[in-house]
Design a protein around this motif. Structure first.
Motif, PDB file in Angstrom:
ATOM      1  N   ALA A 174       4.636   8.043   8.581  1.00  0.00           N
ATOM      2  CA  ALA A 174       4.415   9.187   9.811  1.00  0.00           C
ATOM      3  C   ALA A 174       3.944  10.526   8.851  1.00  0.00           C
ATOM      4  N   HIS A 175       4.153  10.741   7.750  1.00  0.00           N
ATOM      5  CA  HIS A 175       3.798  12.008   7.319  1.00  0.00           C
ATOM      6  C   HIS A 175       2.363  11.755   6.359  1.00  0.00           C
ATOM      7  N   PHE A 176       2.109  10.576   5.676  1.00  0.00           N
ATOM      8  CA  PHE A 176       1.012  10.557   4.872  1.00  0.00           C
ATOM      9  C   PHE A 176       0.155   9.722   5.284  1.00  0.00           C
ATOM     10  N   GLU A 177      -1.102   9.883   5.228  1.00  0.00           N
ATOM     11  CA  GLU A 177      -2.075   8.773   5.174  1.00  0.00           C
ATOM     12  C   GLU A 177      -1.919   7.782   4.268  1.00  0.00           C
ATOM     13  N   ARG A 178      -1.759   8.109   3.107  1.00  0.00           N
ATOM     14  CA  ARG A 178      -1.763   7.158   1.977  1.00  0.00           C
ATOM     15  C   ARG A 178      -0.224   6.872   1.277  1.00  0.00           C
ATOM     16  N   TYR A 179       0.095   5.767   1.321  1.00  0.00           N
ATOM     17  CA  TYR A 179       1.619   5.657   0.468  1.00  0.00           C
ATOM     18  C   TYR A 179       1.713   4.233  -0.067  1.00  0.00           C
ATOM     19  N   SER A 180       2.501   4.177  -1.088  1.00  0.00           N
ATOM     20  CA  SER A 180       2.564   2.947  -1.727  1.00  0.00           C
ATOM     21  C   SER A 180       4.222   2.616  -2.110  1.00  0.00           C
ATOM     22  N   PHE A 181       4.487   1.424  -2.415  1.00  0.00           N
ATOM     23  CA  PHE A 181       5.906   1.187  -2.964  1.00  0.00           C
ATOM     24  C   PHE A 181       6.004   0.072  -3.904  1.00  0.00           C
ATOM     25  N   ASP A 182       7.014   0.265  -4.759  1.00  0.00           N
ATOM     26  CA  ASP A 182       7.274  -0.661  -5.713  1.00  0.00           C
ATOM     27  C   ASP A 182       8.235  -1.940  -5.215  1.00  0.00           C
ATOM     28  N   LEU A 183       8.000  -2.963  -6.038  1.00  0.00           N
ATOM     29  CA  LEU A 183       8.826  -3.854  -5.876  1.00  0.00           C
ATOM     30  C   LEU A 183       9.087  -4.759  -7.448  1.00  0.00           C
ATOM     31  N   GLU A 200      -5.216  -3.788 -11.095  1.00  0.00           N
ATOM     32  CA  GLU A 200      -4.727  -3.690 -12.364  1.00  0.00           C
ATOM     33  C   GLU A 200      -3.586  -4.835 -12.576  1.00  0.00           C
ATOM     34  N   ILE A 201      -3.147  -5.123 -13.760  1.00  0.00           N
ATOM     35  CA  ILE A 201      -2.042  -6.331 -13.941  1.00  0.00           C
ATOM     36  C   ILE A 201      -1.000  -6.203 -13.039  1.00  0.00           C
ATOM     37  N   SER A 202      -0.394  -4.814 -12.678  1.00  0.00           N
ATOM     38  CA  SER A 202       0.755  -4.846 -11.754  1.00  0.00           C
ATOM     39  C   SER A 202       0.502  -4.151 -10.462  1.00  0.00           C
ATOM     40  N   ASN A 203      -0.741  -3.962 -10.208  1.00  0.00           N
ATOM     41  CA  ASN A 203      -1.056  -3.028  -8.931  1.00  0.00           C
ATOM     42  C   ASN A 203      -2.111  -3.730  -8.156  1.00  0.00           C
ATOM     43  N   HIS A 204      -1.668  -3.771  -6.843  1.00  0.00           N
ATOM     44  CA  HIS A 204      -2.689  -4.414  -5.703  1.00  0.00           C
ATOM     45  C   HIS A 204      -2.898  -3.397  -4.751  1.00  0.00           C
ATOM     46  N   ALA A 205      -4.067  -3.444  -4.322  1.00  0.00           N
ATOM     47  CA  ALA A 205      -4.693  -2.427  -3.318  1.00  0.00           C
ATOM     48  C   ALA A 205      -5.700  -3.010  -2.652  1.00  0.00           C
ATOM     49  N   ARG A 206      -5.838  -2.479  -1.161  1.00  0.00           N
ATOM     50  CA  ARG A 206      -7.177  -2.866  -0.284  1.00  0.00           C
ATOM     51  C   ARG A 206      -8.306  -2.117  -1.178  1.00  0.00           C
ATOM     52  N   PRO A 207      -9.268  -2.526  -1.125  1.00  0.00           N
ATOM     53  CA  PRO A 207     -10.496  -1.905  -1.700  1.00  0.00           C
ATOM     54  C   PRO A 207     -10.521  -0.640  -1.391  1.00  0.00           C
ATOM     55  N   GLY A 208     -10.780   0.437  -2.319  1.00  0.00           N
ATOM     56  CA  GLY A 208     -11.060   1.703  -2.212  1.00  0.00           C
ATOM     57  C   GLY A 208      -9.414   2.484  -2.028  1.00  0.00           C
ATOM     58  N   ALA A 255       0.566  -0.284   3.879  1.00  0.00           N
ATOM     59  CA  ALA A 255      -0.466  -0.093   4.402  1.00  0.00           C
ATOM     60  C   ALA A 255      -2.001  -0.400   3.671  1.00  0.00           C
ATOM     61  N   GLU A 256      -1.536   0.050   2.272  1.00  0.00           N
ATOM     62  CA  GLU A 256      -2.726  -0.304   1.104  1.00  0.00           C
ATOM     63  C   GLU A 256      -2.422  -0.549   0.039  1.00  0.00           C
ATOM     64  N   HIS A 257      -1.309  -0.517  -0.639  1.00  0.00           N
ATOM     65  CA  HIS A 257      -1.073  -0.661  -2.101  1.00  0.00           C
ATOM     66  C   HIS A 257       0.418  -0.832  -2.162  1.00  0.00           C
ATOM     67  N   ASN A 295      -0.117  14.517  -0.804  1.00  0.00           N
ATOM     68  CA  ASN A 295      -0.801  13.706   0.073  1.00  0.00           C
ATOM     69  C   ASN A 295      -0.818  12.290   0.307  1.00  0.00           C
ATOM     70  N   ARG A 296       0.190  11.744  -0.940  1.00  0.00           N
ATOM     71  CA  ARG A 296       0.324  10.367  -1.248  1.00  0.00           C
ATOM     72  C   ARG A 296       1.897  10.144  -1.823  1.00  0.00           C
ATOM     73  N   VAL A 297       2.621   9.469  -1.268  1.00  0.00           N
ATOM     74  CA  VAL A 297       3.818   9.147  -1.746  1.00  0.00           C
ATOM     75  C   VAL A 297       4.116   7.710  -2.523  1.00  0.00           C
ATOM     76  N   SER A 298       4.970   7.491  -3.637  1.00  0.00           N
ATOM     77  CA  SER A 298       5.011   6.177  -4.033  1.00  0.00           C
ATOM     78  C   SER A 298       6.622   5.990  -4.072  1.00  0.00           C
ATOM     79  N   LEU A 299       6.992   4.861  -3.350  1.00  0.00           N
ATOM     80  CA  LEU A 299       8.307   4.711  -3.187  1.00  0.00           C
ATOM     81  C   LEU A 299       8.973   3.698  -4.060  1.00  0.00           C
TER      82      LEU A 299
END
Length: 387
Positions: free
Chosen positions: A158-167, A244-252, A191-193, A123-127
């Motif tokens: 389109a497929h997941f309500e939650r997703y993140s990606f790395d830079l 967290e030191i390397s991670n950013h997100a909208r609250p929640g 969207a969020e992370h 239900n979540r992917v990290s790209l």
């Protein structure tokens, strides 16, 4: 487990898929390239056996998160991912709202599998995007273009309500203005992370060889600090502060699985080179599995698990790990939890000195958190507090 000081942090399962299509020159992870595709059915059977072994060490838990890491888990068939999730569900209870994350490369080929992963229970992917311009992607050894990566982000959306990606930032020649522009572009698609990592030269990587030979020049510490400052400013202004030191997100929208690590919860490490922290009748144990994929596979088939090291952690080690992990978080650590784990109190004089120098802040509820000034020298702050 209910009596353990960090039981509220949850119980996670980490599953390591160790194979990649190619080895990135900066990567020191346990990832391997094979000429022929691995035997997924054989590896699946081994994953199932090791999950059963871990459940014997830590029975009766409720899984709050599952994370497929690597390597490149998106090289697995969706059916394999689904079968692993079925095995986890057979070994433990799984919370109805459990977070199930899969790391994926943003290539067009792997993006075609996203619908299958969603159907399998992810239900979540990290790209692993890493950069938003083609020259830097080529320099980082990535196999996708910027356009292909952004298209994969669209498929994920389109497929997941939650997703993140790395830079990755602090790349050769990276300037604050260029990074700020790239980051704003990324935030427009995230969207969020976002996970934002500073490029570091790791031992035994191709980048280390180039760096030693003077063929790879990265930003100086002062230049990297300027890029870190830009990261904080741009993300906070856009509503994605660092949790967290390397991670950013909208609250929640924080990664719940990674919060299990950083809040010093329990997690089972499954697969080649995976690490775990489990609370057993003997105490809190650290586990590590064989790193070489085929050797791990043979061990599991022979012994029922690939664990090569099990260590019972003493009170002092638990306290140190709690500080090392928890101080990465903007929420910080609770000195009372540290005392319950380690059997001793933090030194009030050291706390006062670090507060005076602006390295940490003490919240009204007593929690200790590293400041923006302290984060770039986090290791030194942790060492000072733990001394």
């Amino acid at each position: 487990m209910s009596a353990h000081p960090t039981s509220a942090a949850g119980f996670g399962v980490y599953v390591h898929w160790p194979f990649c299509a190619s080895k990135c020159p900066y990567c020191d992870f346990n990832s391997h390239v094979r000429q022929a595709p691995p035997d997924e059915a054989r590896f699946l059977a081994a994953f199932e056996r090791e999950i059963a072994y871990a459940a014997g060490l830590a029975p009766g838990r409720t899984v709050s998160s599952v994370f497929f890491g690597g390597g490149t888990p998106s090289l697995m068939k969706p059916q394999t991912v689904g079968a692993i999730l079925d095995a986890i569900g057979g070994a433990w209870s799984v919370a109805p709202d459990a977070e199930v994350t899969l790391e994926a490369n943003p290539t067009s080929v792997e993006a075609t599998r996203f619908a299958g992963y969603r159907a399998a229970g992810v239900n979540r992917v990290s790209l692993g995007v890493q950069a938003l311009n083609d020259p830097d992607l080529r320099a980082l050894g990535r196999m996708h273009s910027a356009a292909e990566a952004l298209a994969a982000v669209g498929v994920a959306e389109a497929h997941f309500e939650r997703y993140s990606f790395d830079l990755i930032y602090a790349r050769p020649g990276h300037t604050p203005d260029a990074w700020a522009a790239e980051l704003r572009r990324a935030i427009g698609r995230a969207a969020e992370h976002l996970s934002l990592y500073q490029l570091t030269i790791e031992p035994d990587t191709w980048f280390e060889k180039l760096h030693r030979a003077g063929k790879l020049v990265i930003p100086t510490p002062d230049e990297a600090r300027a890029l870190w400052d830009v990261t904080q400013e741009v993300c906070e202004a856009a509503g994605l502060p660092a949790y967290e030191i390397s991670n950013h997100a909208r609250p929640g929208a924080e990664s719940r699985h990674n919060l299990v690590y950083w809040r010093y919860g329990e997690y089972a490490g499954i697969g080649p080179g995976a690490h775990g922290r489990l609370v057993t009748n003997e105490g809190r144990i650290a586990t590590a599995t064989e790193k070489h994929p085929e050797t791990w596979l043979e061990r599991v088939e022979r012994d029922g698990n690939g664990v090569i090291d099990t260590e019972v952690l003493g009170a002092s080690e638990q306290g140190d790990e709690y500080l090392l992990m928890g101080l990465r978080l903007s929420e910080g650590v609770d000195p009372k939890t540290y005392e319950a784990l380690s059997g001793r109190s933090l030194d009030a004089r050291r706390i006062a000195a670090l507060v005076e120098h602006g390295m940490i802040a003490q919240h009204p509820d007593g929690r200790l958190a590293v400041t923006n000034e302290g984060f770039p020298v986090l290791d030194a702050v942790v060492a000072d507090l733990a001394a």
